[in-house]
Design a protein around this motif. Structure first.
Motif, PDB file in Angstrom:
ATOM      1  N   ARG A 111     103.079  77.230  46.606  1.00 33.48           N
ATOM      2  CA  ARG A 111     101.995  77.481  46.150  1.00 33.48           C
ATOM      3  C   ARG A 111     100.870  78.269  47.186  1.00 33.48           C
ATOM      4  N   ILE A 112     100.103  79.043  46.329  1.00 34.80           N
ATOM      5  CA  ILE A 112      99.102  79.838  47.186  1.00 34.80           C
ATOM      6  C   ILE A 112      97.871  79.313  46.872  1.00 34.80           C
ATOM      7  N   PRO A 113      96.828  78.926  47.686  1.00 36.77           N
ATOM      8  CA  PRO A 113      95.377  78.628  47.482  1.00 36.77           C
ATOM      9  C   PRO A 113      94.823  79.697  46.689  1.00 36.77           C
ATOM     10  N   LEU A 114      94.194  79.162  45.328  1.00 43.07           N
ATOM     11  CA  LEU A 114      93.942  80.043  44.319  1.00 43.07           C
ATOM     12  C   LEU A 114      92.399  79.929  44.082  1.00 43.07           C
ATOM     13  N   ALA A 115      91.852  80.959  43.346  1.00 40.74           N
ATOM     14  CA  ALA A 115      90.407  80.440  42.779  1.00 40.74           C
ATOM     15  C   ALA A 115      90.433  79.731  41.566  1.00 40.74           C
ATOM     16  N   ALA A 116      89.206  79.409  41.263  1.00 40.65           N
ATOM     17  CA  ALA A 116      89.255  78.401  40.104  1.00 40.65           C
ATOM     18  C   ALA A 116      90.045  78.735  38.735  1.00 40.65           C
ATOM     19  N   GLU A 117      90.096  79.966  38.643  1.00 41.03           N
ATOM     20  CA  GLU A 117      90.690  80.458  37.372  1.00 41.03           C
ATOM     21  C   GLU A 117      92.388  80.822  37.740  1.00 41.03           C
ATOM     22  N   ARG A 118      92.723  80.581  38.916  1.00 47.48           N
ATOM     23  CA  ARG A 118      93.959  80.967  39.246  1.00 47.48           C
ATOM     24  C   ARG A 118      94.541  82.359  38.985  1.00 47.48           C
ATOM     25  N   ASP A 119      93.492  83.180  39.316  1.00 47.62           N
ATOM     26  CA  ASP A 119      93.758  84.569  38.905  1.00 47.62           C
ATOM     27  C   ASP A 119      93.600  85.472  40.054  1.00 47.62           C
ATOM     28  N   ALA A 120      93.161  84.607  41.492  1.00 48.56           N
ATOM     29  CA  ALA A 120      92.969  85.690  42.789  1.00 48.56           C
ATOM     30  C   ALA A 120      93.375  84.631  44.047  1.00 48.56           C
ATOM     31  N   ALA A 121      93.905  85.127  44.892  1.00 50.36           N
ATOM     32  CA  ALA A 121      93.997  84.326  45.963  1.00 50.36           C
ATOM     33  C   ALA A 121      92.764  84.443  47.138  1.00 50.36           C
ATOM     34  N   ARG A 122      92.590  83.896  47.908  1.00 50.53           N
ATOM     35  CA  ARG A 122      91.595  83.965  49.018  1.00 50.53           C
ATOM     36  C   ARG A 122      91.711  85.211  49.841  1.00 50.53           C
ATOM     37  N   ASP A 123      90.686  86.009  50.268  1.00 51.97           N
ATOM     38  CA  ASP A 123      90.850  87.042  51.233  1.00 51.97           C
ATOM     39  C   ASP A 123      91.415  87.004  52.328  1.00 51.97           C
ATOM     40  N   ALA A 124      91.330  85.759  53.184  1.00 51.28           N
ATOM     41  CA  ALA A 124      91.761  85.507  54.410  1.00 51.28           C
ATOM     42  C   ALA A 124      93.178  85.386  54.181  1.00 51.28           C
ATOM     43  N   TYR A 125      93.542  84.614  53.185  1.00 49.56           N
ATOM     44  CA  TYR A 125      95.154  84.368  53.067  1.00 49.56           C
ATOM     45  C   TYR A 125      95.701  85.610  52.765  1.00 49.56           C
ATOM     46  N   LYS A 126      95.335  86.406  52.023  1.00 48.98           N
ATOM     47  CA  LYS A 126      96.056  87.933  51.706  1.00 48.98           C
ATOM     48  C   LYS A 126      95.923  88.472  52.950  1.00 48.98           C
ATOM     49  N   ARG A 127      95.002  88.564  53.730  1.00 43.58           N
ATOM     50  CA  ARG A 127      95.078  89.253  55.168  1.00 43.58           C
ATOM     51  C   ARG A 127      96.154  88.717  56.063  1.00 43.58           C
ATOM     52  N   THR A 128      96.359  87.385  55.965  1.00 37.82           N
ATOM     53  CA  THR A 128      97.178  86.742  56.872  1.00 37.82           C
ATOM     54  C   THR A 128      98.692  87.037  56.524  1.00 37.82           C
ATOM     55  N   LEU A 129      98.777  87.196  55.296  1.00 37.01           N
ATOM     56  CA  LEU A 129     100.104  87.193  54.710  1.00 37.01           C
ATOM     57  C   LEU A 129     100.567  88.741  54.829  1.00 37.01           C
ATOM     58  N   ALA A 130      99.455  89.807  54.780  1.00 45.99           N
ATOM     59  CA  ALA A 130      99.960  91.201  54.859  1.00 45.99           C
ATOM     60  C   ALA A 130     100.375  91.152  56.610  1.00 45.99           C
ATOM     61  N   ALA A 131      99.622  90.492  57.569  1.00 47.32           N
ATOM     62  CA  ALA A 131      99.759  90.593  58.782  1.00 47.32           C
ATOM     63  C   ALA A 131     101.555  90.064  59.242  1.00 47.32           C
ATOM     64  N   ILE A 132     101.665  88.839  58.497  1.00 44.91           N
ATOM     65  CA  ILE A 132     103.120  88.491  58.573  1.00 44.91           C
ATOM     66  C   ILE A 132     104.019  89.591  58.320  1.00 44.91           C
ATOM     67  N   LEU A 133     103.736  90.374  57.215  1.00 41.74           N
ATOM     68  CA  LEU A 133     104.837  91.205  56.723  1.00 41.74           C
ATOM     69  C   LEU A 133     104.608  92.409  57.657  1.00 41.74           C
ATOM     70  N   LEU A 134     103.720  92.898  58.221  1.00 37.84           N
ATOM     71  CA  LEU A 134     103.616  94.274  59.022  1.00 37.84           C
ATOM     72  C   LEU A 134     104.332  93.803  60.177  1.00 37.84           C
ATOM     73  N   GLU A 135     103.875  92.648  60.614  1.00 37.43           N
ATOM     74  CA  GLU A 135     104.766  92.179  62.115  1.00 37.43           C
ATOM     75  C   GLU A 135     106.187  92.089  61.962  1.00 37.43           C
TER      76      GLU A 135
END
Length: 481
Positions: free
Chosen positions: A236-260
């Motif tokens: 599960r991903i921490p999502l907004a109330a309508e489950r149509d977007a993830a938190r910005d901080a989460y997306k940045r962390t995910l991108a950093a893991i992928l780049l690293e």
């Protein structure tokens, strides 16, 4: 006042009309995505979706069907304890789809729940497995096309066949799978959501032709993103109330893991995206990841811009000057640990300044006279001449002469190619004209080129109109000849 099931007096009532309006406004594809989520969680092996003008039909072959009737009509009632690998949450999905319909039928194992203008009621049926959800509502062509576009992005679990409007959804081509990616997730414990960090697998896919890269949660599309691939997080991903977007901080962390993890394997195009700059702005990467980025994105022999004069000298010595000063400061500071600055490069190539002034004596008189004569004609004032010797580590850092514009001094390297015995030799004359043209500025830009062309033309005109002007500076042999 009625009593709630926990024995406490109820405080709230649900406005069914408000609930219906809220869900009616949601995009059709997001509503149907909830049904796919439920089917995948119940281990269905086949899910069929049909979107028609006045009916939406979702059917699966999950072994158990709907566990409890209340799951279809009691808002927020759902499984109380589910792991992060369970897609459903908050017990809302099925109720939201029903609420968004004019009337609906939930046909599950042994019974059918009917929702119509008379209310809701249950009737028996002969179904042995799975659930068939029929939602009766009128939809436009554009609504259905948009919904199909979203649903066909779905990445079904292994062994599950997903059919949308008669067409099977194919899994996109796999790019990479990364294990043990520590990310925030959501678990349900006794009905309460808890946010925890947990290691999970992240799958990357190449988008199918015409698709926009998306972020996925357990195979279901969440939102478009600016990474080059589909990224499917297997929890599960921490999502907004309508489950149509993830938190910005989460997306940045995910991108950093992928780049690293992937930097050494990515190509220049993949590393040139804005997502990489954003990661560099918020996270400190390893030296290996930074070196991979620099090697593939920046040109060979790249150095960081400092100022116009230093940059120009670095270019003369073979460097490719890149100006990254528009990048966020934190990103630039990281790159500065890997990429040499223009001034450091110049110093390394030329070595510490070791100029020694020399006096060549009478043999330089004709050369000095020629420089003064040309400078009067071309600049309108005389320039002084100095002679020096410079030792350099690298032959490519060698200079023949330099022009100090502020002092109006032409400095000649005695180890260079200037010929004092023949001031009008073509190469010597060319060096002098080149340095005098730096009256236009330190760089070798268009202003410099214009000035050099002007000086060359005027010098040639002097030789034609006033042939005796430079005669005293020719070598003795040539004067006699």
């Amino acid at each position: 006042m009625s009593q709630a099931r926990n024995g406490r007096a109820e405080w709230f009532e649900l406005s069914e009309e408000g609930w219906r309006r809220s869900n009616r406004a949601r995009p059709l594809g997001q509503l149907v995505r909830e049904a796919l989520q439920n089917a995948f969680d119940q281990n269905a092996s086949r899910v069929k979706v049909r979107l028609a003008e006045d009916e939406v039909r979702i059917e699966d072959d999950a072994p158990a069907g709907l566990a409890r009737d209340e799951f279809a009509f009691t808002v927020f009632l759902g499984e109380k304890d589910t792991p992060p690998t369970w897609r459903g949450r908050k017990g809302r999905g099925l109720k939201e789809m029903i609420a968004a319909s004019d009337h609906a039928e939930v046909e599950t194992v042994g019974r059918t729940l009917v929702f119509d203008h008379t209310g809701r009621h249950v009737k028996p049926n002969t179904r042995l497995v799975g659930t068939c959800l029929r939602l009766f509502r009128r939809t436009s062509v554009s609504e259905r096309e948009e919904a199909v576009g979203l649903l066909r992005l779905t990445i079904p679990p292994p062994g599950v066949e997903l059919i949308i409007n008669g067409r099977t959804v194919r899994t996109p081509r796999v790019k990479e799978s990364l294990e043990d990616c520590v990310l925030e997730t959501v678990e349900l414990h006794r009905g309460v959501e808890r946010y925890v960090e947990r290691a999970t697998r992240v799958d990357l896919y190449h988008p199918r032709p015409g698709e926009t890269p998306h972020l996925f949660e357990l195979g279901l599309p969440v939102e478009p993103h600016h990474l080059p691939w589909h990224v499917d997080v297997q929890q599960r991903i921490p999502l907004a109330a309508e489950r149509d977007a993830a938190r910005d901080a989460y997306k940045r962390t995910l991108a950093a893991i992928l780049l690293e993890s992937l930097a050494p394997e990515l190509n220049r195009q993949e590393l040139s995206g804005a997502w990489v700059t954003e990661v560099l702005s918020h996270f400190t990467l390893s030296e290996d990841a930074l070196e991979a980025y620099v090697a593939k994105v920046l040109p060979p022999r790249a150095v960081l811009s400092v100022d116009a004069r230093t940059d120009d000298r670095a270019r003369q010595l073979g460097a490719k000057v890149v100006d990254l000063r528009g990048m966020p400061l934190t990103a630039l500071e990281q790159l500065e640990t890997i990429v040499e600055s223009a001034d450091a490069y110049v110093e390394r190539m030329e070595g510490p300044p070791r100029d020694v002034l020399v006096n060549p004596g009478p043999r330089a008189e004709r050369f000095v006279g020629m420089v003064r004569c040309l400078s009067r004609e071309l600049i309108g004032r005389e320039v002084r001449v100095e002679f020096f010797e410079r030792k350099v580590r690298d032959p490519s850092a060698h200079v023949d002469a330099e022009y100090d514009r502020e002092r109006r001094v032409l400095r000649v390297n005695m180890r260079g190619q200037v010929r004092l015995d023949d001031p009008l030799a073509p190469q010597t004359l060319g060096i002098v004209l080149h340095e005098l043209a730096h009256e236009a500025g330190d760089e070798h830009d268009f202003a410099f080129i214009d000035k050099l062309e002007s000086f060359a033309g005027r010098a040639l005109r002097c030789l034609v109109d006033r042939p005796d002007l430079l005669t005293p500076y020719a070598s003795p042999k040539k004067r006699v000849g």
